[in-house]
Design a protein around this motif. Structure first.
Motif, PDB file in Angstrom:
ATOM      1  N   VAL A  19      90.235  67.953 -34.555  1.00  0.00           N
ATOM      2  CA  VAL A  19      90.502  68.031 -32.800  1.00  0.00           C
ATOM      3  C   VAL A  19      91.819  67.462 -32.480  1.00  0.00           C
ATOM      4  O   VAL A  19      92.483  67.758 -31.755  1.00  0.00           O
ATOM      5  CB  VAL A  19      89.244  67.845 -32.240  1.00  0.00           C
ATOM      6  CG1 VAL A  19      89.434  67.950 -30.645  1.00  0.00           C
ATOM      7  CG2 VAL A  19      88.034  68.886 -32.553  1.00  0.00           C
ATOM      8  N   HIS A  23      95.249  68.860 -30.702  1.00  0.00           N
ATOM      9  CA  HIS A  23      95.562  68.525 -29.473  1.00  0.00           C
ATOM     10  C   HIS A  23      96.811  67.427 -29.286  1.00  0.00           C
ATOM     11  O   HIS A  23      97.658  67.922 -28.511  1.00  0.00           O
ATOM     12  CB  HIS A  23      94.631  67.848 -28.722  1.00  0.00           C
ATOM     13  CG  HIS A  23      93.385  68.516 -28.620  1.00  0.00           C
ATOM     14  ND1 HIS A  23      92.223  68.124 -27.988  1.00  0.00           N
ATOM     15  CD2 HIS A  23      93.345  70.083 -28.466  1.00  0.00           C
ATOM     16  CE1 HIS A  23      91.207  69.131 -27.669  1.00  0.00           C
ATOM     17  NE2 HIS A  23      92.102  70.214 -27.892  1.00  0.00           N
ATOM     18  N   VAL A  50      85.500  71.632 -33.724  1.00  0.00           N
ATOM     19  CA  VAL A  50      84.631  71.768 -33.021  1.00  0.00           C
ATOM     20  C   VAL A  50      83.474  72.629 -33.477  1.00  0.00           C
ATOM     21  O   VAL A  50      82.272  72.381 -33.384  1.00  0.00           O
ATOM     22  CB  VAL A  50      84.962  72.405 -31.477  1.00  0.00           C
ATOM     23  CG1 VAL A  50      83.583  72.707 -30.703  1.00  0.00           C
ATOM     24  CG2 VAL A  50      85.780  71.673 -30.768  1.00  0.00           C
ATOM     25  N   GLU A 144      90.956  75.064 -17.400  1.00  0.00           N
ATOM     26  CA  GLU A 144      90.609  74.034 -17.996  1.00  0.00           C
ATOM     27  C   GLU A 144      91.205  72.782 -17.132  1.00  0.00           C
ATOM     28  O   GLU A 144      92.289  72.829 -16.390  1.00  0.00           O
ATOM     29  CB  GLU A 144      91.297  73.772 -19.451  1.00  0.00           C
ATOM     30  CG  GLU A 144      90.761  74.745 -20.363  1.00  0.00           C
ATOM     31  CD  GLU A 144      91.327  74.625 -22.037  1.00  0.00           C
ATOM     32  OE1 GLU A 144      91.497  73.515 -22.104  1.00  0.00           O
ATOM     33  OE2 GLU A 144      91.198  75.710 -22.732  1.00  0.00           O
ATOM     34  N   SER A 149      88.028  68.989 -19.771  1.00  0.00           N
ATOM     35  CA  SER A 149      88.071  70.335 -20.479  1.00  0.00           C
ATOM     36  C   SER A 149      87.111  70.153 -21.922  1.00  0.00           C
ATOM     37  O   SER A 149      86.699  71.372 -22.051  1.00  0.00           O
ATOM     38  CB  SER A 149      89.567  71.024 -20.845  1.00  0.00           C
ATOM     39  OG  SER A 149      90.104  70.038 -21.670  1.00  0.00           O
ATOM     40  N   GLN A 150      87.186  69.366 -22.514  1.00  0.00           N
ATOM     41  CA  GLN A 150      86.620  69.046 -23.628  1.00  0.00           C
ATOM     42  C   GLN A 150      85.082  69.041 -23.510  1.00  0.00           C
ATOM     43  O   GLN A 150      84.140  69.344 -24.415  1.00  0.00           O
ATOM     44  CB  GLN A 150      86.936  67.774 -24.569  1.00  0.00           C
ATOM     45  CG  GLN A 150      86.216  66.570 -23.890  1.00  0.00           C
ATOM     46  CD  GLN A 150      87.266  65.817 -22.906  1.00  0.00           C
ATOM     47  OE1 GLN A 150      88.217  66.494 -22.117  1.00  0.00           O
ATOM     48  NE2 GLN A 150      87.149  64.630 -22.867  1.00  0.00           N
ATOM     49  N   SER A 153      82.213  72.023 -24.664  1.00  0.00           N
ATOM     50  CA  SER A 153      81.523  71.953 -26.081  1.00  0.00           C
ATOM     51  C   SER A 153      79.978  71.176 -25.732  1.00  0.00           C
ATOM     52  O   SER A 153      79.290  71.457 -26.512  1.00  0.00           O
ATOM     53  CB  SER A 153      82.356  71.585 -27.069  1.00  0.00           C
ATOM     54  OG  SER A 153      82.712  70.113 -26.889  1.00  0.00           O
ATOM     55  N   TYR A 307      85.934  62.146 -29.704  1.00  0.00           N
ATOM     56  CA  TYR A 307      86.120  63.521 -29.067  1.00  0.00           C
ATOM     57  C   TYR A 307      86.245  63.327 -27.648  1.00  0.00           C
ATOM     58  O   TYR A 307      87.267  64.188 -27.117  1.00  0.00           O
ATOM     59  CB  TYR A 307      84.882  64.250 -29.579  1.00  0.00           C
ATOM     60  CG  TYR A 307      84.981  65.573 -28.897  1.00  0.00           C
ATOM     61  CD1 TYR A 307      85.729  66.483 -29.402  1.00  0.00           C
ATOM     62  CD2 TYR A 307      84.107  66.079 -27.814  1.00  0.00           C
ATOM     63  CE1 TYR A 307      86.013  67.916 -28.995  1.00  0.00           C
ATOM     64  CE2 TYR A 307      84.190  67.569 -27.327  1.00  0.00           C
ATOM     65  CZ  TYR A 307      85.230  68.428 -28.006  1.00  0.00           C
ATOM     66  OH  TYR A 307      85.127  69.634 -27.499  1.00  0.00           O
TER      67      TYR A 307
END
Length: 361
Positions: A19, A23, A50, A144, A149-150, A153, A307
């Motif tokens: 991830v 990014h 993810v 987002e 925004s993460q 999940s 994360y």
């Protein structure tokens, strides 16, 4: 069944690293820095990191529920929810608080480009979705929001937790799991590939977008493999044969390196490969120490923080690279800061709540 599975913390660290890599390149493109964001590998690797998290979660949660059911005869829904709340909510809501009410007012954390919706434009509307653990729907409806925004999940996992333990109160839990998978596959296929209109355009688009974020299929595949392990299925005997782990790892690695996207059942194909890798590393004695080491074990144990916090570290690294005109420092600063912030978060914030979990084990 085991209560502790080897190698999985290292797999968590690998998932978090995928991830971060994705990014970093994406954010470099937003800042106009030379990047690899258009390379197929970088376009899919973050999302697959993810997916790996989801499959791991489905496998572990299902294994724990089966373990509890075997030794207690039932599953304590209340204790299950309390354990998940203590693990997830404190950091989740801290990140939401910072993303909605702190970072928007600090110019240093502004991100150029149009990929993120400015939080102040829809704060009163979108925050409801984040506070009620429907951040994945909030992302679909309002776009987002930087630094939060993460959490889509995390919302997906929480929704999975709302459904999953109830399946194991009944003896026919395996059929319920398969039914959920089939229903998800059929509905997703109809919405994404047939052009059939089930609802109004707005509702159909919202549902399609939500399903693209609601990866219960990935977690369910992890759960199916946990059940097969529990039942000592002949399928597991086949998957535990020599070289199966090597073959699955090679296939997954080649597909990811070349950025292969499948037109149908993309996540499911990768989830199956990841599940084969997971069960071999976790339950096949032949590989019980393959990824075991202190460094990646610890980094895997703080992977939730990695994360959730890595976006902040990336921005600081990018600003530093622009100031010093040295792009090579982006990855070292990102990784060092991410690990440092996550360590502090785990030790001095998350750990306080994690200690309470033992009362509900």
């Amino acid at each position: 069944m085991k209560k502790f599975y080897p190698n999985l913390n290292s797999l968590r660290f690998i998932a978090a690293s995928l991830v971060i890599v994705s990014h970093v390149e994406l954010y470099k493109s937003l800042f106009g820095i030379e990047n690899l964001a258009n390379v197929p590998f970088f376009q899919i690797v973050g999302k697959l990191g993810v997916v790996l998290f989801f499959v791991l979660s489905g496998f572990l949660i299902t294994s724990l529920l089966l373990h509890e059911r075997e030794f207690k005869g039932t599953v304590s829904i209340k204790n299950f929810f309390i354990r998940r709340i203590l693990r997830i909510w404190p950091l989740y809501y801290l990140v939401i608080l910072l993303g909605f009410f702190v970072f928007p007012y600090i110019h240093f954390f502004d991100i150029p480009g149009t990929i993120f919706t400015h939080v102040l434009d829809h704060r009163s509307s979108s925050i409801i979705y984040y506070l009620t653990i429907f951040a994945n729907l909030g992302v679909v409806l309002f776009g987002e929001i930087a630094y939060t925004s993460q959490t889509w999940s995390i919302a997906t996992e929480e929704q999975f937790y709302l459904i999953w333990p109830f399946l194991f109160l009944k003896r026919k839990y395996f059929y319920f799991v398969i039914s959920i998978l089939l229903f998800y596959w059929i509905l997703s296929f109809i919405l994404n590939h047939t052009g059939i209109k089930l609802f109004s355009s707005f509702k159909q688009n919202a549902l399609t977008g939500f399903l693209s974020q609601f990866k219960i299929n990935c977690m369910a595949i992890g759960g199916v493999f946990a059940i097969l392990i529990y039942k000592k299925s002949f399928i597991i005997d086949i998957l535990f044969k020599k070289h199966v782990l090597l073959i699955a790892s090679l296939i997954a690695s080649v597909l990811i390196l070349f950025g292969v996207k499948f037109p149908y059942f993309h996540d499911d194909i990768y989830s199956f490969l990841f599940a084969v890798i997971i069960i071999n590393l976790a339950c096949n004695d032949r590989y019980s120490t393959l990824l075991e080491n202190k460094i990646t074990n610890y980094l895997g144990s703080i992977s939730y923080g990695i994360y959730m916090w890595h976006g902040i570290a990336i921005i600081i690294a990018l600003k530093a690279s622009i100031y010093f005109q040295m792009n090579w420092i982006i990855y070292p600063i990102t990784l060092i800061l991410t690990f440092l912030i996550s360590h502090i978060s785990y030790k001095y914030f998350e750990n306080y709540f994690l200690k309470l979990k033992s009362k509900f084990s």
